[in-house]
Design a protein around this motif. Structure first.
Motif, PDB file in Angstrom:
ATOM      1  N   ASN A  36      22.336  37.184  37.091  1.00  0.00           N
ATOM      2  CA  ASN A  36      21.369  36.993  38.180  1.00  0.00           C
ATOM      3  C   ASN A  36      21.847  37.729  39.423  1.00  0.00           C
ATOM      4  N   GLN A  37      20.880  38.244  40.181  1.00  0.00           N
ATOM      5  CA  GLN A  37      21.203  38.881  41.456  1.00  0.00           C
ATOM      6  C   GLN A  37      20.725  37.972  42.586  1.00  0.00           C
ATOM      7  N   ALA A  38      21.679  37.484  43.390  1.00  0.00           N
ATOM      8  CA  ALA A  38      21.353  36.540  44.461  1.00  0.00           C
ATOM      9  C   ALA A  38      20.938  37.242  45.728  1.00  0.00           C
ATOM     10  N   ALA A  39      21.542  38.425  45.944  1.00  0.00           N
ATOM     11  CA  ALA A  39      21.431  39.031  47.271  1.00  0.00           C
ATOM     12  C   ALA A  39      20.670  40.347  47.234  1.00  0.00           C
ATOM     13  N   SER A  40      19.900  40.535  48.283  1.00  0.00           N
ATOM     14  CA  SER A  40      19.181  41.777  48.498  1.00  0.00           C
ATOM     15  C   SER A  40      19.805  42.456  49.714  1.00  0.00           C
ATOM     16  N   VAL A  41      19.930  43.791  49.643  1.00  0.00           N
ATOM     17  CA  VAL A  41      20.418  44.540  50.800  1.00  0.00           C
ATOM     18  C   VAL A  41      19.537  45.767  50.967  1.00  0.00           C
ATOM     19  N   ASN A  42      19.141  46.038  52.184  1.00  0.00           N
ATOM     20  CA  ASN A  42      18.340  47.234  52.488  1.00  0.00           C
ATOM     21  C   ASN A  42      17.107  47.342  51.580  1.00  0.00           C
ATOM     22  N   GLY A  43      16.451  46.219  51.356  1.00  0.00           N
ATOM     23  CA  GLY A  43      15.192  46.268  50.619  1.00  0.00           C
ATOM     24  C   GLY A  43      15.328  46.270  49.109  1.00  0.00           C
ATOM     25  N   SER A  44      16.574  46.190  48.585  1.00  0.00           N
ATOM     26  CA  SER A  44      16.685  46.103  47.126  1.00  0.00           C
ATOM     27  C   SER A  44      16.097  44.768  46.661  1.00  0.00           C
ATOM     28  N   ILE A  45      15.562  44.762  45.461  1.00  0.00           N
ATOM     29  CA  ILE A  45      14.870  43.566  44.975  1.00  0.00           C
ATOM     30  C   ILE A  45      15.871  42.597  44.355  1.00  0.00           C
ATOM     31  N   ALA A  46      15.902  41.377  44.841  1.00  0.00           N
ATOM     32  CA  ALA A  46      16.714  40.332  44.225  1.00  0.00           C
ATOM     33  C   ALA A  46      15.846  39.095  44.080  1.00  0.00           C
ATOM     34  N   ASP A  47      16.055  38.370  43.013  1.00  0.00           N
ATOM     35  CA  ASP A  47      15.281  37.145  42.779  1.00  0.00           C
ATOM     36  C   ASP A  47      16.264  36.036  42.446  1.00  0.00           C
ATOM     37  N   PHE A  48      16.775  35.396  43.475  1.00  0.00           N
ATOM     38  CA  PHE A  48      17.799  34.366  43.275  1.00  0.00           C
ATOM     39  C   PHE A  48      17.221  33.132  42.602  1.00  0.00           C
ATOM     40  N   ASP A  49      16.079  32.665  43.107  1.00  0.00           N
ATOM     41  CA  ASP A  49      15.589  31.345  42.690  1.00  0.00           C
ATOM     42  C   ASP A  49      14.451  31.395  41.673  1.00  0.00           C
ATOM     43  N   GLY A  50      14.162  32.600  41.150  1.00  0.00           N
ATOM     44  CA  GLY A  50      13.076  32.694  40.174  1.00  0.00           C
ATOM     45  C   GLY A  50      11.714  32.700  40.825  1.00  0.00           C
ATOM     46  N   GLN A  51      11.719  32.703  42.181  1.00  0.00           N
ATOM     47  CA  GLN A  51      10.435  32.729  42.888  1.00  0.00           C
ATOM     48  C   GLN A  51      10.397  33.872  43.893  1.00  0.00           C
ATOM     49  N   GLY A  52      11.259  34.855  43.654  1.00  0.00           N
ATOM     50  CA  GLY A  52      11.233  36.039  44.507  1.00  0.00           C
ATOM     51  C   GLY A  52      11.998  35.897  45.806  1.00  0.00           C
ATOM     52  N   ASN A  53      12.784  34.810  45.952  1.00  0.00           N
ATOM     53  CA  ASN A  53      13.533  34.596  47.191  1.00  0.00           C
ATOM     54  C   ASN A  53      15.005  34.929  46.975  1.00  0.00           C
ATOM     55  N   SER A  54      15.669  35.377  48.044  1.00  0.00           N
ATOM     56  CA  SER A  54      17.051  35.842  47.886  1.00  0.00           C
ATOM     57  C   SER A  54      17.860  35.653  49.164  1.00  0.00           C
ATOM     58  N   PHE A  55      19.168  35.813  49.027  1.00  0.00           N
ATOM     59  CA  PHE A  55      20.060  35.887  50.175  1.00  0.00           C
ATOM     60  C   PHE A  55      19.922  37.281  50.787  1.00  0.00           C
ATOM     61  N   ASP A  56      20.120  37.379  52.097  1.00  0.00           N
ATOM     62  CA  ASP A  56      20.235  38.697  52.704  1.00  0.00           C
ATOM     63  C   ASP A  56      21.711  39.074  52.657  1.00  0.00           C
ATOM     64  N   GLY A  57      22.025  40.051  51.790  1.00  0.00           N
ATOM     65  CA  GLY A  57      23.420  40.382  51.496  1.00  0.00           C
ATOM     66  C   GLY A  57      24.224  40.841  52.688  1.00  0.00           C
ATOM     67  N   GLN A  58      23.555  41.277  53.756  1.00  0.00           N
ATOM     68  CA  GLN A  58      24.326  41.772  54.907  1.00  0.00           C
ATOM     69  C   GLN A  58      25.135  40.666  55.572  1.00  0.00           C
ATOM     70  N   PHE A  59      24.774  39.403  55.316  1.00  0.00           N
ATOM     71  CA  PHE A  59      25.507  38.294  55.948  1.00  0.00           C
ATOM     72  C   PHE A  59      26.577  37.690  55.047  1.00  0.00           C
ATOM     73  N   LEU A  60      26.684  38.183  53.808  1.00  0.00           N
ATOM     74  CA  LEU A  60      27.633  37.567  52.877  1.00  0.00           C
ATOM     75  C   LEU A  60      28.980  38.284  52.932  1.00  0.00           C
ATOM     76  N   PRO A  61      30.085  37.523  52.842  1.00  0.00           N
ATOM     77  CA  PRO A  61      31.404  38.166  52.833  1.00  0.00           C
ATOM     78  C   PRO A  61      31.588  38.977  51.547  1.00  0.00           C
ATOM     79  N   VAL A  62      32.390  40.023  51.628  1.00  0.00           N
ATOM     80  CA  VAL A  62      32.610  40.874  50.449  1.00  0.00           C
ATOM     81  C   VAL A  62      34.061  40.785  49.981  1.00  0.00           C
ATOM     82  N   GLY A  63      34.250  41.018  48.692  1.00  0.00           N
ATOM     83  CA  GLY A  63      35.597  41.115  48.123  1.00  0.00           C
ATOM     84  C   GLY A  63      36.313  39.777  48.090  1.00  0.00           C
ATOM     85  N   SER A  64      37.618  39.819  48.378  1.00  0.00           N
ATOM     86  CA  SER A  64      38.422  38.591  48.333  1.00  0.00           C
ATOM     87  C   SER A  64      37.955  37.632  49.412  1.00  0.00           C
ATOM     88  N   TYR A  65      37.770  36.386  49.039  1.00  0.00           N
ATOM     89  CA  TYR A  65      37.302  35.394  50.004  1.00  0.00           C
ATOM     90  C   TYR A  65      38.186  34.153  49.883  1.00  0.00           C
TER      91      TYR A  65
END
Ligand SMILES: *[C@@H]1O[C@H](CO)[C@@H](O)[C@H](O)[C@H]1NC(C)=O
Ligand SMILES: *[C@@H]1O[C@H](CO)[C@@H](O)[C@H](O)[C@H]1NC(C)=O
Ligand SMILES: *[C@@H]1O[C@H](CO)[C@@H](O)[C@H](O)[C@H]1NC(C)=O
Ligand SMILES: *[C@@H]1O[C@H](CO)[C@@H](O)[C@H](O)[C@H]1NC(C)=O
Ligand SMILES: *[C@@H]1O[C@H](CO)[C@@H](O)[C@H](O)[C@H]1NC(C)=O
Ligand SMILES: *[C@@H]1O[C@H](CO)[C@@H](O)[C@H](O)[C@H]1NC(C)=O
Ligand SMILES: *[C@@H]1O[C@H](CO)[C@@H](O)[C@H](O)[C@H]1NC(C)=O
Ligand SMILES: *[C@@H]1O[C@H](CO)[C@@H](O)[C@H](O)[C@H]1NC(C)=O
Ligand SMILES: *[C@@H]1O[C@H](CO)[C@@H](O)[C@H](O)[C@H]1NC(C)=O
Ligand SMILES: *[C@@H]1O[C@H](CO)[C@@H](O)[C@H](O)[C@H]1NC(C)=O
Ligand SMILES: *[C@@H]1O[C@H](CO)[C@@H](O)[C@H](O)[C@H]1NC(C)=O
Ligand SMILES: *[C@@H]1O[C@H](CO)[C@@H](O)[C@H](O)[C@H]1NC(C)=O
Length: 806
Positions: free
Chosen positions: A39-68
């Motif tokens: 599953n793809q949770a996050a969308s960035v720069n208009g890429s299509i992501a469907d986290f919840d099966g209803q076309g809704n997603s996280f905005d990836g620009q706010f998510l931390p990357v790499g080691s957390y």
């Protein structure tokens, strides 16, 4: 003589010159989740992501990357979001461990994908061990965003993207973290993810486990699991000392339990660092393999940005080990009105120890005191108008009982409080065993029980009883029952306040109520309303400040959330309390910066490590008095005690609600049931108040013969087993290795004086068997509390005792 001197001098020399042994770091190993990603949770720069099966997603620009890194574990997140699958939807997949190994703790970053409400889903992981045995781990998964109650995760984004990114929902959106104990009786070979729950799917982003230490040990394998510099404090010698919450783990597998592998004498925990003085060390007395102990150390002089060292000493003062590099956060002495400052606030120590409070829903709705089954009686005025016709049972009841010319505000004069006696209420709460109460000071009907000054005249001070009911209750409590803490419920919105129309939403639209019987007047009056310009600035915020600074409430228990000025309020509330030397707390319905979660008519199935409090009416479905409920349906002594103990075993508090009459009386069936529970708490309260949850599990995982599972609670020197069914055949069997060692004294807490130690033993699997004389079982009602007091004798004595028990 010389030899003796040398023996005395050595420890001193060593504590000065020898390098104390540094404990290993708390270990963890990432689990390979990527092969399962679907599953793809996050969308960035208009890429299509469907986290919840209803076309809704996280905005990836706010998510931390790499080691957390969080709470001692470094998770792995995508290095770029929005370019492919980044999580797995749990669907009974099985992850096999390439090397089976004893596991101490399991960790995950996850989000549930339901939305639109603040409920949780129960997800069960199945662990399989080398010998084929299994363990079920229950996760109460929080949803990626919830509304209206706040339940923020550790990773938050300001909004979610809706329908392929074409719009935004500005509710906070979160990824959550979960750590849980794993049985280390056997090496773990595989983890089966929960079954998929359509519409409430569980998404896993990253997982890790902390292995046990399976080396042959001649002593416990201690590590510092975490050290949190908290906002809690205590006065020590006229100085405000900060509580540092330390968790120590013994990483040996549970199956290695013995005297030699356990901490079993007073160990002190101290903190040092630039400027830091330990004023009250933490004490750990018992820490068996596979277990964790949590303890407060009180310090002064902490400076944010420096590092601290934690030192554990044994009962002879010898350093057992140290742990360095723990980041320090100084005790806050002033809160500013921003999320960063206010989020550091947490539930005070007294609230965590108190466990049991009484909620009081009392107001104008106490006069009609009616609702059909499964509606709240305090919502009378709402259901009178929604819908305003014969399909609303409340509308039908009202018409039949009062006729079409009586409107809700006409009940204000019937809310007399004529028999209200604050001393009698407080005396009842005290005998009930409650340690705090939360009075409804203004419900959604907008009628206040306190002095609202020039904001509105819609209060008991001006109308109805013409008394400051809250002041009477609080003053009486302070004077007569100072050990009972005082809290206030406050509804942020009002259903029909004309000034709320500008802010209205959902079931709180604001605006005058339309006459439900189409008689005159067309719009109902809002009795007591004064001309103000802004609901939040001129009414809601001043009310909350009044409760905080004039009535000195210790709990701000808001309802509904929605538009608010809570950041400003919380800063004022916390600073006022600090300036006056007491500690306060705020729930998760004030619209911002919650201290604790508030499941409503609901409890959790598993331990929650963050603060929470269940609230329920004594009525099966109402907070306000509902005369349509048969009193035989009220929660009785058994239900109250078992609900309380279950919640406490999972790290929660229980806020049990009563609904007094319009005259201010607590009706006999409610009072009687409170007192029944109070009798049990009087003799068995040691297993409830000021206890902690047990790290390994809240309850017997495998009770016998269909009996209700027993619950566990702990203190530094005791362990409690509370059985919900009377032990049969003269014994109680617990199917779990408990932190008990030969020589521990187990007593059954009874109302009588007869509390002699009971014989007990363990079988080859570590299961506990307690012999319980039938005569004692019959003395008790509601729940059977067995308290084990640790035998903390010196190791040589213990070895002798172990021989006796063998
Ligand atoms: C998104 O766009 C910004 C600005 O154009 C760019 O810096 C960033 O690399 C892009 N991110 C991805 C994942 O394409
Ligand atoms: C499994 O054990 C082998 C041999 O001890 C070791 O080389 C390997 O790294 C281990 N694999 C994992 C994933 O821990
Ligand atoms: C989202 O985009 C996908 C792919 O373009 C499309 O199939 C789907 O219908 C869109 N969903 C919505 C809710 O617009
Ligand atoms: C939060 O979600 C609710 C329910 O969908 C919605 O009505 C509300 O507008 C959202 N709030 C914000 C600030 O977007
Ligand atoms: C494992 O336990 C042994 C014995 O207590 C100890 O010496 C060793 O340092 C521990 N190892 C780890 C990684 O904790
Ligand atoms: C514990 O230590 C004592 C003394 O060293 C030893 O005699 C005994 O066998 C040990 N017991 C276990 C269970 O390891
Ligand atoms: C508190 O004061 C007393 C009396 O002056 C002193 O004995 C004690 O050591 C002090 N305690 C701490 C923790 O400073
Ligand atoms: C305390 O530690 C010292 C040194 O390790 C040890 O000799 C002594 O037996 C310990 N005492 C207790 C009571 O554990
Ligand atoms: C604190 O310890 C960490 C490592 O644990 C180190 O990176 C950092 O520089 C230390 N900070 C200070 C102020 O000593
Ligand atoms: C109420 O009184 C306070 C203090 O006198 C004043 O600041 C405030 O403007 C008044 N509010 C209204 C709505 O009249
Ligand atoms: C509380 O108020 C803040 C600031 O206006 C707002 O951002 C937040 O959404 C409000 N909370 C709720 C639950 O509406
Ligand atoms: C208490 O209430 C529970 C749940 O309604 C019920 O099962 C039980 O029989 C009641 N106990 C007594 C003594 O009435």
């Amino acid at each position: 003589m010389k030899t003796n001197k040398l023996w005395i001098a050595l420890p001193l020399l060593c504590s000065t010159f020898c390098a104390a042994e540094e404990f290993p770091k708390f270990p963890f190993t990432l689990l390979p989740l990527e092969p399962f990603f679907d599953n793809q949770a996050a969308s960035v720069n208009g890429s299509i992501a469907d986290f919840d099966g209803q076309g809704n997603s996280f905005d990836g620009q706010f998510l931390p990357v790499g080691s957390y890194a969080y709470d001692g574990i470094t998770y792995q997140l995508p290095t770029i979001w929005g370019t492919g699958n980044d999580n797995v939807i749990a669907n009974s997949q099985t992850l096999s461990l390439s090397n089976s190994t004893f596991v101490h703790e399991l960790h995950a970053l996850y989000s549930g994908d339901n939305s639109g409400d603040a409920t949780f889903t129960v997800d069960r992981f199945m662990l399989t061990f080398l010998d084929g045995s299994t363990q079920t781990l229950t996760l109460e998964a929080s949803n990626w965003w919830g509304w209206p109650d706040l339940n923020p995760g550790i990773i938050q984004t300001p909004y979610s993207l809706q329908t392929n990114g074409t719009s935004k929902n500005f509710n906070h959106t979160s990824i959550f973290q979960w750590s849980t104990a794993v049985s280390s009786e056997q090496p773990l070979t595989s983890i089966t993810f929960p079954e998929v729950n359509p519409g409430h799917r569980l998404h896993l982003f990253s997982m890790a486990f902390s292995p046990s230490n399976n080396s042959v040990a001649d002593g416990p394998s201690l590590v510092v699991r975490r050290a949190r510099f908290t906002s809690r404090w205590e006065m020590v010698n006229n100085t405000r000392a900060q509580a540092v919450h330390i968790t120590i783990a013994n990483l040996l597998p549970t199956s290695s339990l013995s005297f030699n592998t356990s901490v079993n004498s007073q160990h002190t925990i101290e903190i040092s660092g630039p400027g830091i003085t330990t004023v009250t060390p933490g004490m750990v007395y018992r820490l068996v393999p596979g277990d964790q102990a949590r303890v407060d150390v009180l310090i002064t002089g902490s400076t944010t940005g420096s590092n601290a060292t934690i030192t554990i000493k044994n009962s002879t003062g010898k350093v057992v080990g140290t742990s360095t590099g723990w980041p320090v956060t100084a005790l806050l002495t002033h809160y500013s009105a921003d999320t960063a400052s206010l989020s550091a606030h947490e539930t005070p120590t007294w609230w965590r120890k108190a466990k049991y409070g009484i909620f009081i829903h009392w107001g104008v709705y106490s006069y009609p005191a009616w609702a059909p089954p499964s509606e709240y009686a305090e919502w009378y005025n709402y259901y009178l108008h929604n819908p305003p016709n014969s399909s609303s049972p409340t509308w039908v009841h009202h018409l039949a009982t009062y006729g079409q010319n009586i409107l809700y505000d006409d009940f204000i004069s019937d809310f007399t409080a004529s028999k209200f006696n604050a001393s009698a209420w407080l005396d009842l709460f005290d005998r009930a065993g409650a340690k705090y109460f939360v009075q409804v000071t203004k419900h959604h009907d907008g009628f206040a029980l306190f002095d609202t000054g020039n904001t509105t005249n819609r209060s008991s001070v001006i109308l109805g009883p013409k008394r400051d009911l809250l002041k009477e209750l609080f003053d009486t409590a302070a004077a007569e029952k100072p050990h009972i803490h005082r809290g206030t419920y406050y509804s942020l919105p009002e259903w029909f306040n004309p000034d709320y129309a500008k802010y209205g939403f959902g079931e709180w639209p604001g605006g005058l109520a339309r006459n439900p019987f189409n008689t005159t007047p067309t719009f109902e009056p809002y009795t007591g309303h004064l001309d103000i310009s802004d609901y939040i600035e001129d009414l809601q915020y001043p009310h909350m400040l009044t409760l905080a600074t004039q009535y000195n409430t210790e709990i701000m228990w808001c309802d509904i959330g929605g538009p608010n000025n809570t950041l400003d309020f919380a800063a004022e509330f916390y600073n006022h309390a600090l300036a006056n030397g007491y500690q306060v707390t705020m729930n998760n319905r004030c619209g911002a910066v919650p201290d604790f979660n508030t499941p409503e008519y609901e409890t959790f199935n598993s331990i929650q490590t963050s603060s929470w409090e269940s609230n329920e009416g004594m009525d099966p479905f109402s907070y306000g008095l509902n005369t349509a409920t048969n009193a035989s349906e009220y929660k009785n002594g058994t239900t109250i005690i078992q609900t309380l103990v279950d919640i406490v075993s999972k790290n929660g508090n229980f806020l049990l609600d009563i609904g007094p009459t319009a005259e201010g009386e607590i009706i006999a069936p409610m009072a009687d049931n409170l007192l029944e529970a109070g009798v049990w708490l009087e003799y068995a309260g040691d297993c409830v108040y000021d206890t902690e949850y047990w790290f390994q599990t809240s309850q017997d995982p495998n009770p016998q013969n269909g009996l209700a599972p027993a619950r566990f609670t702990t203190t530094p020197t005791t362990f409690c087993i509370v059985a919900f069914d009377a032990p049969t055949e003269n014994e109680l069997v617990i199917h779990k290795r408990l932190p008990l060692l030969p020589g521990d004294a187990i007593t059954l807490l009874t109302p009588g004086k007869n509390q002699s130690s009971l014989a007990w033993s363990t079988d080859s699997s570590g299961n506990l068997i307690i012999n319980v004389p039938a005569s004692m079982v019959g003395e008790i009602q509601y729940a059977w509390a067995f308290k084990a007091t640790y035998n903390l004798a010196e190791p040589s004595d213990l070895y002798y005792i172990s021989q006796q028990y063998d």
